[in-house]
Design a protein around this motif. Structure first.
Motif, mmCIF file in Angstrom:
data_model
loop_
_atom_site.group_PDB
_atom_site.id
_atom_site.type_symbol
_atom_site.label_atom_id
_atom_site.label_comp_id
_atom_site.label_asym_id
_atom_site.label_seq_id
_atom_site.Cartn_x
_atom_site.Cartn_y
_atom_site.Cartn_z
ATOM 1 N N CYS A 1 -20.347 -8.051 9.700
ATOM 2 C CA CYS A 1 -20.071 -6.898 8.845
ATOM 3 C C CYS A 1 -19.480 -5.763 9.668
ATOM 4 O O CYS A 1 -19.980 -5.461 10.759
ATOM 5 C CB CYS A 1 -21.345 -6.412 8.156
ATOM 6 N N ILE A 2 -18.442 -5.135 9.123
ATOM 7 C CA ILE A 2 -17.846 -3.972 9.775
ATOM 8 C C ILE A 2 -17.647 -2.880 8.732
ATOM 9 O O ILE A 2 -17.177 -3.137 7.626
ATOM 10 C CB ILE A 2 -16.519 -4.330 10.482
ATOM 11 N N ALA A 3 -18.062 -1.668 9.082
ATOM 12 C CA ALA A 3 -17.978 -0.516 8.172
ATOM 13 C C ALA A 3 -17.177 0.581 8.858
ATOM 14 O O ALA A 3 -17.708 1.331 9.678
ATOM 15 C CB ALA A 3 -19.374 -0.026 7.812
ATOM 16 N N PRO A 4 -15.892 0.697 8.552
ATOM 17 C CA PRO A 4 -15.048 1.707 9.193
ATOM 18 C C PRO A 4 -15.295 3.111 8.635
ATOM 19 O O PRO A 4 -15.771 3.286 7.511
ATOM 20 C CB PRO A 4 -13.622 1.247 8.867
ATOM 21 N N ASN A 5 -14.955 4.104 9.439
ATOM 22 C CA ASN A 5 -14.849 5.492 8.986
ATOM 23 C C ASN A 5 -13.369 5.864 9.015
ATOM 24 O O ASN A 5 -12.878 6.436 9.999
ATOM 25 C CB ASN A 5 -15.672 6.424 9.881
ATOM 26 N N PRO A 6 -12.635 5.539 7.948
ATOM 27 C CA PRO A 6 -11.192 5.769 7.936
ATOM 28 C C PRO A 6 -10.856 7.229 7.723
ATOM 29 O O PRO A 6 -11.738 8.064 7.482
ATOM 30 C CB PRO A 6 -10.736 4.920 6.746
ATOM 31 N N ARG A 7 -9.574 7.558 7.778
ATOM 32 C CA ARG A 7 -9.133 8.930 7.482
ATOM 33 C C ARG A 7 -9.677 9.333 6.113
ATOM 34 O O ARG A 7 -9.751 8.525 5.184
ATOM 35 C CB ARG A 7 -7.614 9.015 7.536
ATOM 36 N N GLY A 8 -10.076 10.595 6.018
ATOM 37 C CA GLY A 8 -10.778 11.059 4.838
ATOM 38 C C GLY A 8 -12.267 11.181 5.060
ATOM 39 O O GLY A 8 -12.966 11.844 4.291
ATOM 40 N N SER A 9 -12.767 10.541 6.123
ATOM 41 C CA SER A 9 -14.198 10.606 6.425
ATOM 42 C C SER A 9 -14.562 11.949 7.039
ATOM 43 O O SER A 9 -13.747 12.604 7.694
ATOM 44 C CB SER A 9 -14.589 9.494 7.409
ATOM 45 N N THR A 10 -15.802 12.355 6.842
ATOM 46 C CA THR A 10 -16.335 13.514 7.537
ATOM 47 C C THR A 10 -16.823 13.080 8.917
ATOM 48 O O THR A 10 -16.914 11.901 9.224
ATOM 49 C CB THR A 10 -17.489 14.141 6.748
ATOM 50 N N GLY A 11 -17.153 14.072 9.746
ATOM 51 C CA GLY A 11 -17.701 13.786 11.065
ATOM 52 C C GLY A 11 -16.697 13.813 12.202
ATOM 53 O O GLY A 11 -17.084 13.709 13.370
ATOM 54 N N TYR A 12 -15.398 13.955 11.870
ATOM 55 C CA TYR A 12 -14.362 13.903 12.903
ATOM 56 C C TYR A 12 -13.397 15.085 12.797
ATOM 57 O O TYR A 12 -12.257 15.013 13.266
ATOM 58 C CB TYR A 12 -13.596 12.576 12.806
ATOM 59 N N GLY A 13 -13.838 16.157 12.189
ATOM 60 C CA GLY A 13 -13.022 17.356 12.067
ATOM 61 C C GLY A 13 -12.333 17.456 10.717
ATOM 62 O O GLY A 13 -12.147 16.463 10.007
ATOM 63 N N LEU A 14 -11.960 18.687 10.347
ATOM 64 C CA LEU A 14 -11.396 18.941 9.022
ATOM 65 C C LEU A 14 -10.027 18.288 8.851
ATOM 66 O O LEU A 14 -9.701 17.798 7.764
ATOM 67 C CB LEU A 14 -11.300 20.445 8.778
ATOM 68 N N ASP A 15 -9.205 18.260 9.896
ATOM 69 C CA ASP A 15 -7.888 17.642 9.765
ATOM 70 C C ASP A 15 -8.007 16.160 9.413
ATOM 71 O O ASP A 15 -7.253 15.646 8.574
ATOM 72 C CB ASP A 15 -7.082 17.812 11.058
ATOM 73 N N PHE A 16 -8.929 15.471 10.050
ATOM 74 C CA PHE A 16 -9.136 14.052 9.763
ATOM 75 C C PHE A 16 -9.666 13.877 8.343
ATOM 76 O O PHE A 16 -9.273 12.952 7.629
ATOM 77 C CB PHE A 16 -10.100 13.447 10.782
ATOM 78 N N GLN A 17 -10.561 14.765 7.924
ATOM 79 C CA GLN A 17 -11.118 14.697 6.574
ATOM 80 C C GLN A 17 -10.029 14.843 5.515
ATOM 81 O O GLN A 17 -10.089 14.217 4.451
ATOM 82 C CB GLN A 17 -12.170 15.791 6.383
ATOM 83 N N LYS A 18 -9.019 15.675 5.794
ATOM 84 C CA LYS A 18 -7.956 15.942 4.823
ATOM 85 C C LYS A 18 -6.777 14.981 4.953
ATOM 86 O O LYS A 18 -5.799 15.090 4.211
ATOM 87 C CB LYS A 18 -7.466 17.386 4.988
#
Length: 664
Positions: free
Chosen positions: A456-473
């Motif tokens: 099982c693999i669960a990515p945190n793709p772009r749009g995720s929180t936890g990596y700065g606002l630019d990545f979240q947006k």
């Protein structure tokens, strides 16, 4: 969770998982993982975990100290439903306070200790009412009894005369703050928000109960301010005016009423902890990290405060000295370590705090940490005993490059005893949100799958929180575009390990993870051998007509105006691509879901049946967004395992492991 209501307004229903801490000081320093370094550990005792054992393991959340510091109330599903319990703060057998088929959260004691107030909905509809029960047990009182209004997150005034809470009519898109008179039970609104989708939530009363400090947050959770509100007049004052999109989120007020403890991304777009002097409006930064920091509470004596740092999904809890801002990490086992307390994790005597601990192979429990002795005592014991004899694969964090060079973090579980011969099945687990993050939660779902041989693999793709606002947006107006490519890059990573059979790759997720599942099998049909989607979105345009209005405002903030951006809505909707799918699809849906209504699932099933595809569906009456009732959780994971066993592993419907009679 009580202090983070704006996040709860989103489509988030992310599964929780575990990850060892990455050796980096922030997202910019993540090292790419060599796929060949991934190994399947050897364990001759490995066997499939019993489904009953996994789902009869209890959950614990929402702890609240009694005013005398002798008892702790909390929410647990020990009886199969999230109901209220309490336990002696020194430990002992917990006592069930309430018994209901419906879920109950946000328990908080009255200042005199005689009552506990909490929120409860009906069949998962999220139209919460506020209830009260005598703290020693007795008749439950519905304080608000408004079937078409959400009332949630109660906060008592110091004199015990008034309760502030979140207030939203069913057809409204804005959350306001309302006040309930404890004697008469009469309610009146304190704020009157005019901007669609904006959300107010009360944080704390001033020491004289004349002022409420609150947060006001925009729909996509990219901008927020802290306000003071005059209780007598409703007049508001912005304490954190700023330019551009910056988030200021209060979490606690100092006992002297002079300082606000807050979290903000004003430092370069990364969430950090600060202290705001109310008189001067000056902020003093406590942390300086590119990992996500979150503020907690002041101790009742004002000498300490708490915060948490989330480093790539693993959290550590800190206690800081108010006079120096110097902090000390609470020394707990590696995993997800955070605070639990409504409205305060500190005991009334300021000598103890409630902390929670869990990991991918360790169910969550509450602990009481003695600040003077620097020693913790376990308060709750959630796991079924036989789980201790069941080896569960731990999670590891991996980093890989996606199509445009961005670094993606993902949580990876390698089952025991696999051969590196490209023969094994794998599952991609997209998370909910998209404004969310896969973090270090215990997940019986993941444990059930990995112990049965599924990588099982669960990515945190772009749009995720936890990596700065630019990545979240980074996925705004591109839902199911770049973020889907980030998920597909996880498949490429898995193939390169040498363990995975490319013909045995599946995908499963809930909410936005369900949307991503539908998008994946439609836009990249040749990758997937099978799919299970739970309460996912098929068409953003129909969602706007049937979903909760506050979520619609969030959606419009992410995708744009539906009339001006019609092409975006079409290109970002799975219905545009779903007829391309080849993977057998199982759909699981709550019949009472206010966020992703069952009409979304019905569209998927109708289209694919007309196309003559392999599709099945099961609806759970009296379930909302996610399945809370134990029997439905068990049924859903059984159906999921059977589906992947049949279409990825080629197995018949007959269980082939010794735990079958215990509820496979």
């Amino acid at each position: 969770m009580e202090k983070c209501r704006p996040l709860q307004l989103l489509l988030v229903f992310a599964c929780g998982v575990c990850v060892p801490l990455a050796a980096s000081s922030g997202p910019d320093d993540r090292q790419i993982t060599d796929p060949k370094s991934v190994v399947s550990p050897s364990n001759p005792a490995a066997h499939p975990a019993s489904i009953d054992d996994l789902y009869y393991t209890r959950s614990m959340s929402g702890a609240a100290w009694s005013p005398d510091g002798k008892e702790i109330a909390f929410t647990s599903n020990m009886a199969g439903r999230p109901n209220l319990w309490k336990v002696n703060a020194k430990g002992g057998w917990p006592i069930q306070l309430t018994q209901s088929d419906d879920r109950q959260y946000s328990a908080v004691w009255s200042p005199d200790g005689k009552w506990i107030v909490y929120q409860q909905d009906r069949g998962g509809d999220e139209l919460w009412d506020l209830y009260a029960i005598p703290s020693e047990g007795g008749e439950v009182i519905n304080l608000t009894n408004t079937p078409d209004i959400r009332e949630e997150g109660p906060v008592w005034s110091h004199d015990g005369k008034t309760i502030a809470f979140g207030y939203k009519p069913k057809e409204g898109s804005q959350y306001d703050i309302a006040l309930l008179d404890w004697i008469t039970h009469k309610v009146h609104k304190l704020t009157n928000e005019q901007q669609p989708g904006y959300s107010w939530n009360a944080v704390a009363w001033s020491p004289d109960d004349k002022t409420i400090y609150a947060n006001r947050v925009n729909p996509p959770f990219t901008d927020a301010d802290i306000y003071s509100i005059d209780v007598s007049t409703g007049k508001t004052e912005n304490l954190t005016p700023h330019q551009g999109t910056v988030r200021y989120l209060a979490s606690s007020l100092a006992p002297n009423g002079q300082t606000v403890l807050l979290t903000s991304d004003a430092k370069g777009g990364y969430m950090n902890v600060a202290l705001l002097d109310i008189a001067s409006r000056k902020s003093t930064w406590v942390t300086d990290s590119k990992w996500e920091a979150s503020s907690g509470s002041f101790s009742p004596d004002g000498k300490r405060f708490s915060y948490v740092i989330n480093g790539d999904g693993l959290t550590d809890a800190y206690i800081a000295d108010t006079s120096s801002n110097q902090a000390e990490k609470i020394d707990l086992a590696q995993g997800l370590n955070s605070f639990s307390g409504n409205p305060n994790e500190f005991a009334p005597q300021s000598d103890r705090v409630i902390v929670s601990h869990e990991a991918s192979n360790q169910p969550g429990d509450l602990w009481v940490y003695d600040l003077a002795k620097r020693h913790e005592e376990q308060l709750t014991f959630s796991a079924v005993a036989s789980l201790s004899a069941t080896p569960l694969p731990p999670a590891q964090i991996v980093h890989y490059k996606t199509y445009d060079g961005k670094t993606i973090s993902a949580l990876l579980w390698m089952p025991f005893n696999l051969k590196r011969d490209e023969s094994n099945p794998a599952l991609v687990l997209p998370h909910g949100g998209p404004t969310g993050q896969v973090v270090d939660y215990w997940s019986p779902r993941v444990a059930a799958l990995t112990s049965r041989g599924y990588i099982c693999i669960a990515p945190n793709p772009r749009g995720s929180t936890g990596y700065g606002l630019d990545f979240q947006k980074a996925n705004f107006q591109d839902l199911g575009g770049g973020d889907l490519k980030d998920e597909i890059a996880a498949v490429d990573f898995l193939k390169t390990t040498g363990y995975v059979d490319p013909k045995k790759v599946g995908i499963t997720g809930g909410s936005y993870g369900g949307f991503m599942t539908l998008m994946a099998i439609g836009k990249a049909p040749d990758i997937w051998g099978a799919a299970v989607e739970e309460y996912g979105i098929i068409n953003w345009s129909t969602m706007l007509k049937s979903s909760d209005p506050s979520l619609n405002e969030y959606l419009k903030a992410v995708l744009g105006d539906p009339d001006k951006n019609r092409k975006v809505y079409e290109e970002d909707s799975p219905i545009t691509y779903i007829r391309n799918e080849k993977a057998p699809l199982l759909v699981l849906q709550g019949g009472n879901d206010p966020r992703v209504p069952k009409e979304e699932a019905q569209q998927v099933v109708e289209i694919l049946r007309k196309e003559g595809r392999v599709v099945d569906v099961h609806y759970y009456p009296n379930e909302g967004h996610g399945f809370e009732k134990r029997e439905n959780q068990i049924d859903a994971i059984k159906r999921t395992i059977a589906w992947f066993d049949q279409y990825l592993m080629g197995k018949s419907g007959t269980p082939n492991d010794p735990t079958a009679q215990k509820g496979r």
